[in-house]
Design a protein around this motif. Structure first.
Motif, mmCIF file in Angstrom:
data_model
loop_
_atom_site.group_PDB
_atom_site.id
_atom_site.type_symbol
_atom_site.label_atom_id
_atom_site.label_comp_id
_atom_site.label_asym_id
_atom_site.label_seq_id
_atom_site.Cartn_x
_atom_site.Cartn_y
_atom_site.Cartn_z
ATOM 1 N N GLY A 1 0.843 -1.198 0.000
ATOM 2 C CA GLY A 1 0.000 0.000 0.000
ATOM 3 C C GLY A 1 0.866 1.230 0.000
ATOM 4 O O GLY A 1 2.075 1.158 -0.219
ATOM 5 N N ALA A 2 0.237 2.341 0.323
ATOM 6 C CA ALA A 2 0.990 3.591 0.389
ATOM 7 C C ALA A 2 1.798 3.594 1.677
ATOM 8 O O ALA A 2 1.438 2.920 2.636
ATOM 9 C CB ALA A 2 0.022 4.767 0.372
ATOM 10 N N PRO A 3 2.909 4.344 1.715
ATOM 11 C CA PRO A 3 3.674 4.440 2.961
ATOM 12 C C PRO A 3 2.784 4.948 4.093
ATOM 13 O O PRO A 3 1.966 5.849 3.864
ATOM 14 C CB PRO A 3 4.763 5.456 2.631
ATOM 15 C CG PRO A 3 4.883 5.423 1.152
ATOM 16 C CD PRO A 3 3.534 5.090 0.629
ATOM 17 N N PRO A 4 2.922 4.392 5.286
ATOM 18 C CA PRO A 4 2.033 4.784 6.393
ATOM 19 C C PRO A 4 2.418 6.132 6.985
ATOM 20 O O PRO A 4 2.829 6.221 8.135
ATOM 21 C CB PRO A 4 2.198 3.641 7.390
ATOM 22 C CG PRO A 4 3.528 3.072 7.096
ATOM 23 C CD PRO A 4 3.843 3.327 5.664
ATOM 24 N N ILE A 5 2.298 7.154 6.181
ATOM 25 C CA ILE A 5 2.578 8.502 6.663
ATOM 26 C C ILE A 5 1.321 9.324 6.431
ATOM 27 O O ILE A 5 0.830 9.416 5.290
ATOM 28 C CB ILE A 5 3.784 9.112 5.925
ATOM 29 C CG1 ILE A 5 5.044 8.329 6.306
ATOM 30 C CG2 ILE A 5 3.938 10.586 6.273
ATOM 31 C CD1 ILE A 5 6.264 8.702 5.520
ATOM 32 N N VAL A 6 0.779 9.875 7.486
ATOM 33 C CA VAL A 6 -0.501 10.558 7.397
ATOM 34 C C VAL A 6 -0.369 11.767 6.466
ATOM 35 O O VAL A 6 0.562 12.564 6.593
ATOM 36 C CB VAL A 6 -0.960 11.011 8.799
ATOM 37 C CG1 VAL A 6 -2.306 11.731 8.707
ATOM 38 C CG2 VAL A 6 -1.046 9.822 9.725
ATOM 39 N N MET B 1 -3.223 2.648 3.074
ATOM 40 C CA MET B 1 -1.869 2.522 3.637
ATOM 41 C C MET B 1 -1.502 1.059 3.880
ATOM 42 O O MET B 1 -2.371 0.236 4.138
ATOM 43 C CB MET B 1 -1.833 3.216 4.992
ATOM 44 C CG MET B 1 -1.568 4.681 4.940
ATOM 45 S SD MET B 1 -1.413 5.224 6.624
ATOM 46 C CE MET B 1 -2.017 6.871 6.473
ATOM 47 N N ALA B 2 -0.201 0.773 3.831
ATOM 48 C CA ALA B 2 0.263 -0.539 4.287
ATOM 49 C C ALA B 2 0.197 -0.548 5.815
ATOM 50 O O ALA B 2 0.229 0.508 6.453
ATOM 51 C CB ALA B 2 1.678 -0.784 3.815
ATOM 52 N N ASP B 3 0.087 -1.752 6.384
ATOM 53 C CA ASP B 3 -0.066 -1.874 7.836
ATOM 54 C C ASP B 3 1.217 -1.398 8.542
ATOM 55 O O ASP B 3 2.290 -1.946 8.305
ATOM 56 C CB ASP B 3 -0.347 -3.340 8.177
ATOM 57 C CG ASP B 3 -0.797 -3.516 9.608
ATOM 58 O OD1 ASP B 3 -0.596 -2.578 10.402
ATOM 59 O OD2 ASP B 3 -1.345 -4.582 9.918
ATOM 60 N N PRO B 4 1.150 -0.381 9.403
ATOM 61 C CA PRO B 4 2.388 0.148 10.001
ATOM 62 C C PRO B 4 2.967 -0.720 11.128
ATOM 63 O O PRO B 4 4.170 -0.697 11.353
ATOM 64 C CB PRO B 4 1.954 1.514 10.558
ATOM 65 C CG PRO B 4 0.498 1.392 10.782
ATOM 66 C CD PRO B 4 -0.027 0.418 9.765
ATOM 67 N N LEU B 5 2.113 -1.476 11.836
ATOM 68 C CA LEU B 5 2.614 -2.185 13.025
ATOM 69 C C LEU B 5 3.701 -3.208 12.701
ATOM 70 O O LEU B 5 4.762 -3.205 13.318
ATOM 71 C CB LEU B 5 1.447 -2.829 13.779
ATOM 72 C CG LEU B 5 1.821 -3.494 15.091
ATOM 73 C CD1 LEU B 5 2.398 -2.472 16.052
ATOM 74 C CD2 LEU B 5 0.630 -4.179 15.721
#
Lengths: 142, 947
Positions: free
Chosen positions: A53-58, A65-69
C-alpha cells in the motif's frame, strides 16, 4: 486476504538456504545463514500483514496505507540482527584467534558426561557414603 | 500473633550485625524475642476455643496469613518460644569466643524458631506449608553448620531431601483437600470436614506422608540421627520443640476430624509402634551419648505418633502431655550432653568416667531428665506414660479394638521397657565409671551452661506434681474427641490399676535389661550380623544413586554437545508438530502472482543469490551474495510501501557487509573443506523442509486472517497524541516505546559483548588521553595506514562529505516523526560516516573523529531514552507519554516539538555507540592484532638472520 505467491516462494527459498547454512559448523557460514534467515523473517512479517500500500505517513497519499505495526516490528528486528551479527562475528574472530579455525567444536563437558555414561559411573558431584565418616559439629575430614 | 512472628524474622535480619559488636553476647539479646513470646502466651492464657487472626495475602490462590490459637497451638507455642529462649541463652556459653560462624548461626537459628512458631500458629494450610518448608530449609543450614566433614554435608542433604519429599506429598494432599472442601482453613476443615470418600482418603494419606517423614518415623527415621551433625543446642531444640514435633502437631490438629479416615489409625499406630521398637533397640547399641539420645528421640516420636494418631479422648490428652514431657526431658538431656562435651572433650560413653564425682549438679539434672524419660514418679514423664497406658487399655471400648487394643498396649509396654534401659545406659554411661578408664579431667563449665537444663529439669518435677491443674489446662484439646470409657486424668495416683502395674513392670524389666546389658548386646550383635535386616538408609542411598545414574545416562544419550545436532533436532520437531497442525488447518486461499512485476524480478534475483550463497566455498563471496539478498529485501520493502524499513535495511546491510569484510580479512579465504557426505544431504533436507514449512505457514496465515488489524486505529492517535505523521516512527517511540527500550538494552549488551570479546578486558579500547605536540585537529594528517593502503581520492571524498553526512544523520533523526527516518536510521548514517573516516585513515583517525569512549555514548543514549520515558511520570503523566509543545520563535517561525524526540535521540546515540564499538573492536582491534603479528614475524626473521 490473498498473499503474493512470489513472496511466499521467496520466503521459502530464503528460509531453506538460511537453515541449511546455520546447520553448518563454520561460524561465518552460520552467520551468513543467520542474515538470510533474518531477511526471510522480515519479509514474512510484511507478507502476512497484508497487501502492499501507500507508505504509512498521514497526509502523504489518499491510497490505502500498508499496515504500520509489522513495519515497526520489522524495523527493530533489522537493527537487532545487526547487533547480533556483529556479536557473532566477534565470536568467530575470537574462536579463530584461539584455535585457528572458526568451526564450532563439540562441547567438551558433554563429551565427559557421555564417557561417564559409557563407563556406568555416577556424576562428579555425587558423594558416596565414605566408610568411617561420622557426622560431628566440629573438625574436618581426615 | 503476627507481630510476634515478624519480630523473630526481624531479629534474624539484625543478628549478623549484632554479632559484629556483641559477639556471643548477641544470644541473650536474641533470646528476648522468644522469651517475650512466651510471656505474651502466658499472660494471654490458654484459649477456650479457637482465636483466629486474618490478613489477606494472595487471595486468588487461597493463600492468606490466617493465624489461630487454640489449646493445642497454645501448648506447642509455649514450648517453641520457651525452649527456644533457653537454648539461645545456653548458646551464649556453649559457643567458643571468636567462633567465625556465629553471625550466620544466630540469624538462621532465630529464623528457624520463627518458622516453627509460624508453623504451629498457621490456620491456613498453605501458609502452614510455607513455614513447614522454611523449617526444612533452615534446618538444612543448621545441620550443615560445619560443612567441612563429608558426613555432615550428606546428613544435611538427607534431612533436606527426605523432609522436602514428604513436604511436597503433603502439599498435594493439602491442595486436594482444600480444593475439594473449598477452604484452606484448618479450623474450618476440622469443624466441618468434607464427606469421606476416595479423594479425601488419598489427600489424608499424602498429608500423613509429610507428617511421618518430618517426624522421622520408619521408614524415614534415618535422617534424624544424622542431623546430630548440627551443634548440640540445635539438636536440643530440633529434637525437643521444633521440626520433628511438626508432624506430631499436624496429626494432632487433624485427628479430631480425620482419625476415622480409612487407613489413618492402621498406618500411624503400626508405624509408630515399629518406630518405637527400632529407635529403642538402636539406642541400646550406641556409644556416642548424643547419638544414643537421637535414637531415643526416634523411639519417643513413635510413641507420640501412636498416641496422637489413635484419636480418642484419653489418647489425645496423654499425647499432648507426652509432647510436653518429652520436650522438657529431651532438651534437658541434649544440653547435658553439650555441657559434658564442652567440659571433657568427648561424648563417647566408653571414655567418660567418674563424672558423678566431678559434676554432681549436672548429674542430678541428667538423672531427673532420664527418669522423666523412663517414667519414674513423680515426674511429668510418669504422668504422661500412665495416661498413655490408661488410654491404650480403653481401646477395646473406645474403638472396638478387641485384638488390636491389647496389641497396642503390649507394644507401648515393650517400647517403654527399652526406653528405661537406654535411659539407664545414658546416665550410667555418661556419669558412671567406665571399666579400665581413669576418671576424666574436666574444664569446669560456666553456670549459665548448666542453668538452662536445670530450669527444664525443675519444670519436669514441678509439672509432675501438678497433675490436676495440668489436666485442666490441656483437657480442652482432648474434649473435642468423643468421651471414652473413662474420663482421662493426669495424676500421680490412680489407685492400684493396670497402668500402675504396667509402670512397675516396665521399670523392673527395663532395669533388668540394663543390668544384663552385656549378654543383651551380644545377642543384638549376633542377630544384626546374621539376619539380613531391611535398611531404610541403604534404600535411600540406592535411590539417590539410581537417580544420579539415570541423569548421567539420559544426559549422555541426549546431550551430544553438537550444535548442528541440537539445531537439527529442534527444527525436525518444529516441522513435525506445528507442521502437522499446519496440514490440519490447511485451507485453499486465493493467491495473486505478485503485487507488481518489479516484485517478481527482485525476488528471482534474491532467490538465485541465496542459493548461490549456500553453494559458495569462499567466505567473501558468500557474504557478498548474502548482501544481494539484503539489498533485495530493501527493494521489496520499498515496493510494499515501507520506506522506513527500506532505508534502515539499506543502511544496516551496508554496515554489516563492511563489518563482515573487516573480520573476514583475517580468516582463511575458503571455508574449511568438508567431505561430501550424507550429513550434507541431511542438512539440505532439513533446510528444504523448514523452507516448505514457513512458506506453507505464510500461505495459511495470510488466508486465515479475519480480524481487522489493530493498527487500523493508529493513524488518528499518532497525529493527535503522538504528534507525528510517520506512524511507524510514532509506533517505535510512543505507542510501543517499551519494546524499543528493551531493544536498546539488547544493543548495549551486544556492543559491550563485542568489545569485551576483542579486547578481553572490561573497559573498552584505550583512547589516547594526551595529544601529541604538533598534532592539530586537521583530519587525515598522520593517518595510521601504511602509504600503500592510502587512497587520495578516498581521503578527499571523506573530507568533503563527512560533515555533511553527520548533519544529515541528525536531520534524519529529527524529521523521523514526520517523514521516513528516525533515530535508528540517523544513528546508522552517523555510524557509516564514522566507518568512512576509519576506512580512509585507520584506527587513529577513528579516535580523532570520535574522541570518546563508546561505552559513554551507549550509556548516555540508554539513559536519555529511559529519562525521557520516566520524566512524564514526574509531571503527572504515564510512563513514556509524549507531550506536544509548539514553541513560537520570532523570525524563524513555529517549532513543533514533541517530547518523544528525546527518546529518539537516545536511540540515535545507542546506535552510534554500537557502530563505534564495532569499528573500534572489529576494525581497530583487529588492526592492532595484525600489526602485532607483523612485528612478531619481523622479529622472527631478524632472529633467523642473526646466527
Amino acid at each position: 486476504m490473498s498473499p503474493s505467491l512470489t513472496l511466499v516462494l521467496l520466503v521459502g527459498v530464503l528460509v531453506a538456504c538460511g537453515v541449511t547454512l546455520i546447520l553448518e559448523r563454520s561460524l561465518s557460514r552460520i552467520l551468513v545463514g543467520f542474515v538470510l534467515l533474518g531477511n526471510a523473517v522480515n519479509i514474512l512479517l510484511l507478507l502476512v500483514s497484508g497487501p502492499a500500500g501507500a507508505p504509512p505517513i498521514v497526509g502523504l497519499s489518499d491510497d490505502e496505507m500498508a499496515d504500520p505495526l509489522p513495519q515497526a516490528m520489522a524495523l527493530t528486528a533489522i537493527v537487532i540482527t545487526l547487533g547480533t551479527t556483529a556479536f557473532g562475528l566477534a565470536l568467530a574472530y575470537r574462536a579463530w584467534q584461539l584455535r585457528g579455525t572458526d568451526d564450532v567444536q563439540d562441547d567438551v563437558e558433554d563429551d565427559l558426561i557421555r564417557r561417564r555414561a559409557e563407563r556406568d559411573e555416577v556424576s562428579s558431584t555425587f558423594e558416596e557414603a565414605a566408610p568411617g565418616a561420622v557426622p560431628d559439629e566440629e573438625g574436618a575430614d581426615q | 500473633m503476627l507481630p510476634l512472628l515478624t519480630l523473630h524474622f526481624l531479629a534474624a535480619a539484625v543478628a549478623p550485625v549484632l554479632v559484629r559488636y556483641l559477639h556471643r553476647g548477641t544470644f541473650p539479646v536474641l533470646a528476648l524475642v522468644p522469651a517475650g513470646g512466651f510471656v505474651w502466651l502466658l499472660v494471654h492464657g490458654r484459649p477456650d476455643g479457637t482465636d483466629l487472626e486474618h490478613h489477606s495475602w494472595i487471595g486468588t490462590l487461597g493463600l492468606d496469613v490466617s493465624l489461630a490459637l487454640d489449646p493445642l497451638r497454645w501448648t506447642l507455642s509455649l514450648l517453641v518460644t520457651g525452649i527456644g529462649a533457653l537454648v539461645l541463652v545456653y548458646c551464649t556459653s556453649y559457643f567458643r569466643a571468636g567462633d567465625p560462624g556465629l553471625w550466620r548461626f544466630s540469624a538462621v537459628f532465630v529464623a528457624f524458631a520463627g518458622a516453627m512458631l509460624g508453623l504451629v500458629l498457621s490456620d491456613n494450610l498453605l501458609l502452614l506449608y510455607v513455614f513447614w518448608e522454611l523449617t526444612t530449609v533452615l534446618s538444612y543450614l543448621l545441620v550443615g553448620h560445619n560443612p567441612e566433614r563429608s558426613a555432615n554435608r550428606r546428613a544435611a542433604m538427607t534431612a533436606l531431601l527426605v523432609t522436602t519429599f514428604g513436604g511436597l506429598a503433603m502439599l498435594v494432599g493439602f491442595i486436594l483437600l482444600g480444593e475439594h472442601a473449598g477452604t484452606y482453613s484448618a479450623a474450618a476443615l476440622v469443624a466441618d470436614p468434607p464427606a469421606s470418600g476416595p479423594l479425601v482418603t488419598v489427600a489424608i494419606m499424602l498429608v500423613l506422608v509429610g507428617a511421618v517423614s518430618k517426624s522421622a518415623l520408619v521408614p524415614f527415621h534415618f535422617w534424624l540421627p544424622g542431623a546430630m551433625a548440627a551443634p548440640t543446642p540445635v539438636s536440643a531444640y530440633l529434637h525437643a520443640a521444633a521440626m520433628v514435633k511438626a508432624g506430631i502437631f499436624l496429626v494432632a490438629l487433624l485427628a479430631p476430624a480425620y482419625a476415622d479416615t480409612p487407613g489413618w489409625r492402621a498406618v500411624l499406630v503400626s508405624l509408630g509402634l515399629l518406630t518405637m521398637m527400632v529407635g529403642g533397640l538402636r539406642a541400646l547399641r550406641q556409644y556416642d551419648a548424643k547419638l544414643l539420645l537421637a535414637y531415643g528421640t526416634v523411639s519417643q516420636l513413635g510413641f507420640l505418633m501412636t498416641l496422637v494418631g489413635l484419636g480418642t479422648r484419653s489418647a489425645a490428652l496423654a499425647g499432648l502431655a507426652l509432647v510436653l514431657g518429652h520436650a522438657l526431658f529431651k532438651a534437658t538431656l541434649f544440653m547435658v550432653v553439650g555441657v559434658v562435651d564442652r567440659s571433657t572433650g568427648t561424648r563417647d560413653i566408653r571414655q567418660l568416667s567418674g563424672l558423678h564425682r566431678r559434676m554432681p549438679v549436672l548429674m542430678v539434672v541428667a538423672v531427673i531428665g532420664a527418669a522423666s524419660m523412663a517414667g519414674v514418679p513423680p515426674l511429668l514423664g510418669f504422668l504422661s506414660k500412665e495416661a498413655a497406658f490408661a488410654a491404650a487399655e480403653d481401646l477395646g471400648h473406645d474403638l472396638g479394638w478387641t485384638v488390636a487394643g491389647p496389641l497396642t498396649l503390649a507394644g507401648l509396654t515393650l517400647g517403654s521397657i527399652l526406653t528405661v534401659a537406654y535411659a539407664a545406659r545414658f546416665v550410667w554411661g555418661v556419669f558412671g565409671p567406665a571399666p579400665g578408664v581413669d576418671p576424666c579431667s574436666i574444664k569446669r563449665p560456666s553456670y549459665w551452661l548448666v542453668a538452662a537444663p536445670a530450669v527444664l529439669a525443675v519444670a519436669s518435677v514441678v509439672l509432675g506434681l501438678l497433675g490436676g491443674p495440668l489436666t485442666e489446662l490441656l483437657a480442652p484439646h482432648a474434649d473435642v474427641f468423643p468421651a471414652g470409657a473413662h474420663e482421662p486424668e493426669l495424676t500421680l495416683w490412680h489407685g492400684v490399676t493396670v497402668p500402675l502395674m504396667l509402670s512397675v513392670l516396665v521399670l523392673v524389666l527395663g532395669v533388668a535389661l540394663f543390668v544384663a546389658r552385656h549378654p543383651v548386646a551380644a545377642v543384638q550383635h549376633a542377630v544384626v550380623d546374621r539376619v539380613p535386616m531391611p535398611d531404610a538408609e541403604r534404600g535411600y542411598q540406592l535411590v539417590l544413586r539410581g537417580v544420579d545414574r539415570l541423569a548421567i545416562e539420559l544426559t549422555g544419550r541426549t546431550q551430544r554437545g553438537s550444535l548442528p545436532f541440537y539445531l537439527g533436532s529442534i527444527l525436525v520437531v518444529v516441522a513435525a508438530v506445528p507442521g502437522t497442525a499446519l496440514l490440519l488447518a490447511w485451507e485453499p486461499t486465493d493467491v495473486r502472482v505478485a503485487d507488481s512485476p518489479a516484485q517478481v524480478v527482485v525476488a528471482v534475483v534474491m532467490a538465485i543469490a541465496a542459493v548461490m550463497t549456500v553453494r559458495s566455498r569462499r567466505r567473501l563471496r558468500a557474504v557478498l551474495l548474502a548482501g544481494i539478498t539484503g539489498y533485495g529485501t530493501a527493494l521489496l520493502f520499498d515496493l510494499h510501501g515501507a520506506p522506513d524499513l527500506a532505508l534502515t535495511q539499506v543502511l544496516v546491510e551496508t554496515f554489516v557487509l563492511v563489518t563482515f569484510v573487516l573480520v573476514l580479512r583475517r580468516l582463511p579465504q575458503h571455508f574449511s573443506t568438508r567431505p561430501f557426505t550424507l550429513s550434507r544431504w541431511v542438512r539440505v533436507a532439513i533446510g528444504v523442509m523448514s523452507g516448505v514449512l514457513v512458506a506453507g505457514l505464510a500461505y495459511v496465515a495470510s488466508g486465515a486472517r479475519v480480524a481487522d488489524p489493530i493498527s487500523d486505529g493508529f493513524a488518528k492517535p499518532a497525529k493527535e497524541y503522538g504528534g507525528g505523521s510517520n506512524i511507524v516512527n510514532v509506533t517505535l517511540v510512543d505507542i510501543r516505546a517499551w519494546d524499543t527500550l528493551g531493544e536498546l538494552s539488547v544493543l548495549v549488551v551486544a556492543a559491550t559483548g563485542i568489545a569485551s570479546l576483542i579486547f578481553l578486558i572490561t573497559d573498552r579500547a584505550t583512547l589516547p588521553t594526551t595529544r601529541k605536540p604538533g598534532h592539530d585537529s586537521a583530519w587525515l594528517r598522520n593517518p595510521s595506514l601504511p602509504p600503500e593502503r592510502r587512497s587520495i581520492v578516498f581521503e578527499v571524498v571523506t573530507r568533503l562529505i563527512f560533515h555533511a553526512v553527520i548533519v544529515f544523520s541528525v536531520y534524519l533523526a529529527l524529521v523521523g516523526h514526520e517523514l521516513p527516518g528516525g533515530g535508528f536510521a540517523g544513528g546508522l548514517v552517523a555510524g557509516l560516516a564514522l566507518m568512512l573516516r576509519y576506512l580512509a585513515g585507520g584506527r587513529r583517525e577513528l579516535d580523532a573523529a570520535a574522541p570518546i569512549d563508546a561505552g559513554v555514548v551507549l550509556g548516555v543514549g540508554l539513559a536519555l531514552a529511559a529519562a525521557s520515558g520516566l520524566l512524564p511520570t514526574l509531571l503527572g503523566g504515564g510512563v513514556l507519554q509524549s507531550a506536544i509543545v509548539d514553541v513560537h520563535i520570532p523570525v524563524l517561525g513555529t517549532l513543533h516539538l514533541v517530547t518523544s524526540v528525546f527518546f529518539d535521540l537516545g536511540v540515535y546515540l545507542v546506535v552510534v555507540g554500537l557502530a563505534l564499538d564495532v569499528l573500534r573492536s572489529l576494525g581497530g582491534g583487529i588492526d592492532k592484532d595484525i600489526e602485532t603479528d607483523h612485528d612478531d614475524a619481523q622479529d622472527d626473521e631478524r632472529e633467523e638472520v642473526r646466527p
